[in-house]
Motif scaffolding. Structure first.
Motif, mmCIF file in Angstrom:
data_model
loop_
_atom_site.group_PDB
_atom_site.id
_atom_site.type_symbol
_atom_site.label_atom_id
_atom_site.label_comp_id
_atom_site.label_asym_id
_atom_site.label_seq_id
_atom_site.Cartn_x
_atom_site.Cartn_y
_atom_site.Cartn_z
ATOM 1 N N LEU A 69 0.838 -1.202 0.000
ATOM 2 C CA LEU A 69 0.000 0.000 0.000
ATOM 3 C C LEU A 69 0.873 1.252 0.000
ATOM 4 C CD1 LEU A 69 -2.666 -1.093 2.600
ATOM 5 C CD2 LEU A 69 -2.934 -1.032 0.138
ATOM 6 N N THR A 70 0.379 2.256 -0.675
ATOM 7 C CA THR A 70 1.109 3.532 -0.688
ATOM 8 C C THR A 70 0.748 4.322 0.574
ATOM 9 O OG1 THR A 70 -0.660 4.649 -1.812
ATOM 10 C CG2 THR A 70 0.993 3.571 -3.202
ATOM 11 N N GLU A 71 1.432 5.439 0.801
ATOM 12 C CA GLU A 71 1.195 6.293 1.981
ATOM 13 C C GLU A 71 -0.277 6.671 2.082
ATOM 14 O OE1 GLU A 71 2.896 7.940 4.712
ATOM 15 O OE2 GLU A 71 4.075 6.172 4.286
ATOM 16 N N ASN A 72 -0.854 7.021 0.911
ATOM 17 C CA ASN A 72 -2.232 7.517 0.899
ATOM 18 C C ASN A 72 -3.239 6.408 1.204
ATOM 19 O OD1 ASN A 72 -1.174 9.937 0.240
ATOM 20 N ND2 ASN A 72 -1.732 9.856 -1.940
ATOM 21 N N GLN A 73 -2.867 5.179 0.862
ATOM 22 C CA GLN A 73 -3.805 4.079 1.082
ATOM 23 C C GLN A 73 -3.780 3.587 2.522
ATOM 24 O OE1 GLN A 73 -2.114 1.856 -2.222
ATOM 25 N NE2 GLN A 73 -4.175 1.584 -3.040
ATOM 26 N N LEU A 74 -2.710 3.880 3.239
ATOM 27 C CA LEU A 74 -2.587 3.387 4.622
ATOM 28 C C LEU A 74 -3.554 4.107 5.543
ATOM 29 C CD1 LEU A 74 1.279 3.144 4.978
ATOM 30 C CD2 LEU A 74 -0.328 1.247 5.051
ATOM 31 N N MET A 75 -3.960 3.420 6.598
ATOM 32 C CA MET A 75 -4.840 4.034 7.596
ATOM 33 C C MET A 75 -4.031 5.072 8.372
ATOM 34 S SD MET A 75 -7.286 1.876 10.022
ATOM 35 C CE MET A 75 -6.983 2.186 11.694
ATOM 36 N N PRO A 76 -4.560 6.269 8.562
ATOM 37 C CA PRO A 76 -3.767 7.285 9.269
ATOM 38 C C PRO A 76 -3.549 6.882 10.734
ATOM 39 C CG PRO A 76 -6.010 8.050 8.955
ATOM 40 C CD PRO A 76 -5.898 6.745 8.227
ATOM 41 N N PRO A 77 -2.398 7.231 11.333
ATOM 42 C CA PRO A 77 -2.153 6.883 12.745
ATOM 43 C C PRO A 77 -3.064 7.675 13.661
ATOM 44 C CG PRO A 77 -0.424 8.314 11.920
ATOM 45 C CD PRO A 77 -1.317 8.005 10.758
ATOM 46 N N PRO A 78 -3.347 7.157 14.887
ATOM 47 C CA PRO A 78 -4.222 7.912 15.800
ATOM 48 C C PRO A 78 -3.569 9.220 16.195
ATOM 49 C CG PRO A 78 -3.175 6.083 16.937
ATOM 50 C CD PRO A 78 -2.804 5.953 15.506
ATOM 51 N N PRO A 79 -4.400 10.239 16.489
ATOM 52 C CA PRO A 79 -3.811 11.532 16.872
ATOM 53 C C PRO A 79 -3.049 11.402 18.185
ATOM 54 C CG PRO A 79 -6.172 11.530 17.248
ATOM 55 C CD PRO A 79 -5.834 10.249 16.561
ATOM 56 N N PRO A 80 -1.956 12.145 18.366
ATOM 57 C CA PRO A 80 -1.209 12.051 19.632
ATOM 58 C C PRO A 80 -2.061 12.560 20.787
ATOM 59 C CG PRO A 80 -0.410 13.881 18.302
ATOM 60 C CD PRO A 80 -1.404 13.146 17.473
ATOM 61 N N PRO A 81 -1.935 11.942 22.001
ATOM 62 C CA PRO A 81 -2.756 12.405 23.127
ATOM 63 C C PRO A 81 -2.492 13.871 23.412
ATOM 64 C CG PRO A 81 -1.054 10.878 23.864
ATOM 65 C CD PRO A 81 -1.009 10.879 22.380
ATOM 66 N N SER A 82 -3.599 14.592 23.496
ATOM 67 C CA SER A 82 -3.469 16.035 23.704
ATOM 68 C C SER A 82 -3.280 16.316 25.182
ATOM 69 C CB SER A 82 -4.724 16.718 23.170
ATOM 70 O OG SER A 82 -4.919 17.934 23.813
ATOM 71 N N LEU A 83 -2.045 16.637 25.548
ATOM 72 C CA LEU A 83 -1.749 16.900 26.965
ATOM 73 C C LEU A 83 -2.402 18.192 27.424
ATOM 74 C CD1 LEU A 83 1.986 15.832 27.122
ATOM 75 C CD2 LEU A 83 0.040 14.639 28.053
ATOM 76 N N ALA A 84 -2.636 19.097 26.480
ATOM 77 C CA ALA A 84 -3.238 20.374 26.857
ATOM 78 C C ALA A 84 -4.651 20.176 27.378
ATOM 79 C CB ALA A 84 -3.256 21.304 25.647
ATOM 80 N N ALA A 85 -5.298 19.061 26.929
ATOM 81 C CA ALA A 85 -6.682 18.815 27.349
ATOM 82 C C ALA A 85 -6.752 18.278 28.773
ATOM 83 C CB ALA A 85 -7.340 17.826 26.400
ATOM 84 N N ARG A 86 -5.592 17.865 29.340
ATOM 85 C CA ARG A 86 -5.592 17.285 30.689
ATOM 86 C C ARG A 86 -5.462 18.392 31.717
ATOM 87 N NH1 ARG A 86 -1.662 12.548 31.587
ATOM 88 N NH2 ARG A 86 -3.064 12.263 33.321
ATOM 89 N N ARG A 87 -6.591 18.780 32.213
ATOM 90 C CA ARG A 87 -6.587 19.813 33.254
ATOM 91 C C ARG A 87 -7.118 19.216 34.538
ATOM 92 N NH1 ARG A 87 -10.294 23.136 31.540
ATOM 93 N NH2 ARG A 87 -10.322 22.391 29.425
ATOM 94 N N PRO A 88 -6.302 19.185 35.618
ATOM 95 C CA PRO A 88 -6.810 18.596 36.861
ATOM 96 C C PRO A 88 -8.003 19.385 37.373
ATOM 97 C CG PRO A 88 -4.699 19.692 37.221
ATOM 98 C CD PRO A 88 -4.942 19.708 35.757
ATOM 99 N N GLY A 89 -8.962 18.626 37.899
ATOM 100 C CA GLY A 89 -10.141 19.274 38.473
ATOM 101 C C GLY A 89 -11.209 19.556 37.460
ATOM 102 N N THR A 90 -10.992 19.148 36.209
ATOM 103 C CA THR A 90 -12.014 19.385 35.193
ATOM 104 C C THR A 90 -13.147 18.391 35.396
ATOM 105 O OG1 THR A 90 -10.145 19.758 33.767
ATOM 106 C CG2 THR A 90 -12.314 19.835 32.742
ATOM 107 N N LEU A 91 -14.343 18.886 35.471
ATOM 108 C CA LEU A 91 -15.495 18.004 35.666
ATOM 109 C C LEU A 91 -16.167 17.752 34.338
ATOM 110 C CD1 LEU A 91 -17.072 19.393 38.935
ATOM 111 C CD2 LEU A 91 -15.869 17.259 38.651
ATOM 112 N N GLY A 92 -17.010 16.747 34.311
ATOM 113 C CA GLY A 92 -17.801 16.474 33.125
ATOM 114 C C GLY A 92 -17.161 15.436 32.243
#
Ligand code: HEM
Length: 228
Positions: A69-92
């Motif tokens: 398979l070529t680059e375009n045919q391959l399944m894209p890798p999962p997005p890197p974990p967004s550390l910015a989204a990890r805020r302690p004390g965040t509810l919900g």
């Protein structure tokens, strides 16, 4: 047997005209099984089936080299974990796209406060053990010399803090000595002073063994007004 070999050969190379398949000479089989009937019908079907998708797919491929398979045919890798989204004390619930490494809600949510119970802080030296010791002390906690026949009007006369009687299921108790030991508080217990407390007692804590708790405080038994 011959037909089986013919079908097998044809299965190996479907482009070959079945009529051109060289005839195969086989020696007649020795029939040592009298029960089974041998014949052309016993030939197993070609596998994969002659007109199957597998065979069609195999035939369409020009060579046996696996397709890269070529680059375009391959399944894209999962997005890197967004550390910015990890805020302690965040509810919900974490929104879609945020990191699954977010701390579970249960660990950051403060536990609910237990329902406030009607217990009061007892004065030092007035715990359940202290009451048990007082009962064993041999002190006269009933305030009378013998068991009495108590009428409703007699009961009503004993309704002060220093002289409180109450009846529970026909038994009359002097509740005065128990007042400072009552886990629900003196005020609550005084609500039944001078009257029948059976219903209120059962509504509050039917599991409490009053006969055991107040055995040393027994004054007598309820009788009707005329029976005294
Ligand atoms: C003379 C009879 C009574 C005795 C021997 C008695 C005894 C007790 C005992 C042992 C407890 C602790 C129960 C527990 O921790 O599970 C208690 C709690 C309590 N009692 Fe009584 N009681 C009496 C009468 C009453 C009455 C007539 C009332 C109400 C008017 C009352 C109101 C309460 C309350 C509000 C509590 C706290 C309930 C709780 O912990 O959830 N008691 N009582």
């Amino acid at each position: 047997m011959a037909s089986y070999l013919r079908s097998w050969l044809y299965a190996q190379n479907p482009n070959v005209d079945p009529s051109n398949v060289p005839s195969i000479e086989t020696s007649p089989e020795e029939d040592d099984d009298t029960e089974t009937v041998h014949g052309d019908d016993d030939a197993p079907p070609a596998f994969p089936a002659v007109n199957s998708a597998q065979r069609a797919a195999a035939g369409s491929q020009s060579d046996d080299i696996p397709q890269i398979l070529t680059e375009n045919q391959l399944m894209p890798p999962p997005p890197p974990p967004s550390l910015a989204a990890r805020r302690p004390g965040t509810l919900g619930v974490p929104s879609a796209g945020s990191s699954s490494l977010l701390a579970p809600i249960t660990t950051i949510k403060p536990p609910p406060q237990p329902a406030k119970k009607g217990k009061v802080a007892l004065a030092p030296g007035h715990g359940p053990l202290d009451w048990a010791n007082l009962k064993k002390s041999g002190q006269n906690l009933r305030g009378t010399d013998s068991l009495l026949r108590v009428t409703p009007s007699m009961l009503k006369e004993h309704r002060t803090r220093d002289d409180a009687w109450s009846s529970f299921s026909g038994k009359v108790y002097n509740i005065t000595p128990y007042l400072p030991y009552h886990p629900g508080g003196e005020k609550e217990l005084m609500r039944v002073a001078g009257r029948d407390g059976t219903k209120l007692f059962a509504l509050t804590h039917a599991w409490v063994n009053i006969d055991y708790m107040l055995d040393e405080c027994l004054v007598g038994f309820m009788v009707s007004e005329s029976a005294s």
